[in-house]
Design an enzyme around this catalytic site. Structure first.
Site, PDB file in Angstrom:
ATOM      1  N   GLU A 161     -22.185  18.299  -5.781  1.00 46.39           N
ATOM      2  CA  GLU A 161     -21.351  17.632  -4.774  1.00 46.39           C
ATOM      3  C   GLU A 161     -19.884  18.087  -4.828  1.00 46.39           C
ATOM      4  O   GLU A 161     -18.971  17.260  -4.758  1.00 46.39           O
ATOM      5  CB  GLU A 161     -21.442  16.102  -4.927  1.00 46.39           C
ATOM      6  N   GLU A 235     -30.870  14.642  -2.796  1.00 45.45           N
ATOM      7  CA  GLU A 235     -30.823  13.276  -3.315  1.00 45.45           C
ATOM      8  C   GLU A 235     -31.134  12.323  -2.181  1.00 45.45           C
ATOM      9  O   GLU A 235     -30.278  12.033  -1.346  1.00 45.45           O
ATOM     10  CB  GLU A 235     -29.441  12.942  -3.890  1.00 45.45           C
TER      11      GLU A 235
END
EC number: 3.2.1.23
Length: 599
Positions: A161, A235
């Protein structure tokens, strides 16, 4: 099978050995599950129709001191990869170095913060040198487990991320090269939420997306920036994490399964984050700060409302997923492995207590300093500083008045005058009245690191303890004696041999350690410890730190894995800050508190 070509992303669908392949993934973090249960959790994963295991690698556990590496026992990553391979699970490895994961400091080792100029997750040399040294150890352990060498690893994630941090446009290239130059040859991926996709990618790695509720515009955006590439939700958040003082988050099973169905209908691959959450044992929980006035620490349980519960039980989500995934397999799924038995053991009666002040001789030698020093810069642990736990700062005062923390306390301090409790200082309460008294008295600040922030742009500011001056009546306090109380197993075990334990007939003074014995008369089973009548502290069983408890909730029980107990007497030690009950209850199911739907 003969291995010619591993996972590829050359068209709108993944291929493995040139055949179309859909990743049905699930995250289980080996460092959140007792090693004895690794195989059990992965067998249950396999039986759910999942074909790929995803795991992070926590740098802060594997390199607790600079240059000191630990890949043994519960951190034996190679053993974990071998179990996955033996069960026919593929692996997506996410080695960081930053992992987020609701884990202290996003997996970064706190000794990085000894450098006052540290710029984390950038190409600042103090950071890249440390990453290179860690990757030198880590990557050589995992390269033999790559698909091309007959192993289970089909893909490796570059950082994590980074689009939500994005402080250095050369950094992702550095991490990618750090992997390639050490022999990573499998498919590279990155993972970001929609906003992060704009800045989180790196040339040569497939971008994947993270979300909980499906927004078709996000999928379209992924398609636009990567036309003719496979789409994957790296995710898919099956639940959510909890914060102390909040409620227990649940994501309803029917909501979850409807999103998974939609994702699969769009011909996407998916990874359940989490498939099985496990536990933030010890002091390893992270903290959440985005959009809040001050960071709020996460609870010990990482149950996450995931398809497999904290203790490895099947849930409604599990059965719904298994039913759905089975239609994506040509042959029937394996039988469900049996669940672990539980025990509600007899309550443990606390036999004796030891005041915090009488435990100090079991700590490293106290350090004298004119000014306060943050825990990471203390000269302990072979000059790596203190990472976790509590730090006691003591100084002499000659009057009462107003104590002002100047917001330099990270994160929470119990305040004492001559060992008598006066109050708490934290982010919200920054002033406290110190009662008047005669002559010189000792002011003590017992400061707890409640968990470092694991996500967001404040990573460089995660030093703990006393960060700067504290004032009494606007006068700066000087001349500190600093005790490091990281409560490692060695410390807890050495408390057993100290002679200062007092029977419970005598009133304890707080904070204190309390000791009792849990008798187990047959082969040990999982259980949960419930601390009704206790306020805040930490529980150790046979020297192992089960994690923190706090009566404000939501979590009211701590998971006790059966493999950490043995037949006969088990030593239970509780460090309690403020109020103790004379007994510890054991129950057979968890209490995570009042629930709220994830918004």
């Amino acid at each position: 099978m003969k291995r010619v070509e591993g996972l590829r992303a050359n068209s709108s669908q993944f291929s493995l050995e040139k055949q179309p392949f859909r990743i049905l993934g699930g995250s289980v973090h080996y460092f959140r599950v007792p090693r004895t249960y690794w195989e059990d959790r992965l067998l249950k994963m396999k039986a759910c129709g999942i074909n790929t295991l995803t795991t992070y690698v926590p740098w802060n556990l594997h390199e607790p001191e600079r240059g000191v590496f630990d890949f043994e026992d519960d951190l034996d990553l190679e053993a974990y990869l071998r179990i996955a391979a033996s069960l026919g699970l593929w692996v997506i490895l996410r080695p960081g170095p930053y992992i987020c994961a609701e884990w202290d400091f996003g997996g970064l080792p706190s000794w990085l913060l000894r450098d006052q100029n540290m710029k984390l997750r950038t190409t600042y040399s103090g950071f890249t040198d440390a990453v290179n040294s860690f990757f030198d150890e880590l990557i050589k352990k995992v390269t033999p487990y790559q698909y091309s060498q007959g192993g289970p690893i089909i893909a490796v994630q570059v950082e994590n991320e980074y689009g939500s941090y994005a402080k250095d446009d050369k950094y992702m290239l550095f991490i990618k090269e750090a992997l390639l130059s050490r022999g990573i040859t499998e498919l590279l991926l990155t993972s970001d939420n929609k906003d992060g996709l704009k800045l989180g990618g790196v040339k040569g790695a497939l971008e994947t997306i993270n979300f909980q509720r499906l927004d078709i515009n996000e999928v379209k955006y992924l398609n636009e920036i990567q036309p003719q590439k496979p789409k994957m939700v790296m995710e898919f958040w099956s639940g959510w994490f909890d914060l102390w003082g909040g409620l227990h988050h649940v994501f309803p099973a029917e909501d979850m399964i409807s999103v998974v169905k939609e994702v699969l209908k769009l011909n996407m691959s998916i990874n359940m984050y989490m498939f099985h959450g496990g536990t933030n044992f010890g002091f390893m929980n992270g903290a959440f700060a985005v959009g809040l006035p001050a960071p709020e620490p996460m609870v010990t349980s990482y149950d996450y409302d995931a398809p497999l519960s904290e203790a490895g039980d099947y849930t409604t989500k599990y059965h719904l997923l298994r039913n759905l995934f089975s239609s994506y397999h040509n042959q029937p799924l394996p039988e469900l492995p049996p669940t672990q038995e539980r025990r509600a053991y007899q309550s443990v009666v606390v036999q004796q207590h030891l005041s915090l002040w009488d435990s100090l001789h079991s700590t490293e030698k106290p350090f004298k300093s004119e000014r306060p020093i943050n825990m990471e810069n203390l000269p302990v642990n072979n000059n790596n500083g203190q990472s976790y736990g509590y730090t006691l700062y003591e100084t002499v005062i000659t009057s009462g008045g107003t104590l002002n923390s100047k917001n330099n306390i990270r994160d929470r301090a119990l305040v004492f005058v001559d060992k008598q409790y006066v109050g708490v200082l934290d982010y919200k309460v920054q002033e406290l009245v110190i009662p008047d008294g005669k002559g010189s008295r000792t002011l003590g600040l017992l400061v707890e690191n409640c968990g470092r922030v694991n996500y967001g742009t404040t990573l460089d500011e995660q030093r703990k303890g006393l960060l700067g001056d504290v004032e009494l009546n606007s006068n700066v306090l000087r001349g500190f004696i600093i005790h490091s109380l990281d409560m490692k197993p060695g410390f807890v075990n050495s408390l057993q041999t100290t002679g200062s334990w007092v029977p419970m007939q005598q009133q304890p003074s707080f904070p204190a350690f309390f000791q009792g014995k849990l008798y187990v008369n047959s082969s040990p089973k999982d259980t949960f410890i419930k601390l009704s009548g206790w306020t805040k502290g930490v529980v150790f069983i046979n020297g192992r730190n089960l994690g923190r408890y706090w009566s404000i909730g939501p979590q009211q029980t701590l998971y006790v894995p059966g493999p950490w107990l043995h037949k006969g007497d088990n030593q239970v030690v509780v460090f309690e800050e403020q109020e103790a009950d004379g007994k510890l209850q054991f129950i057979s199911s968890p209490d995570y508190g009042m629930t709220v739907d994830v918004q």
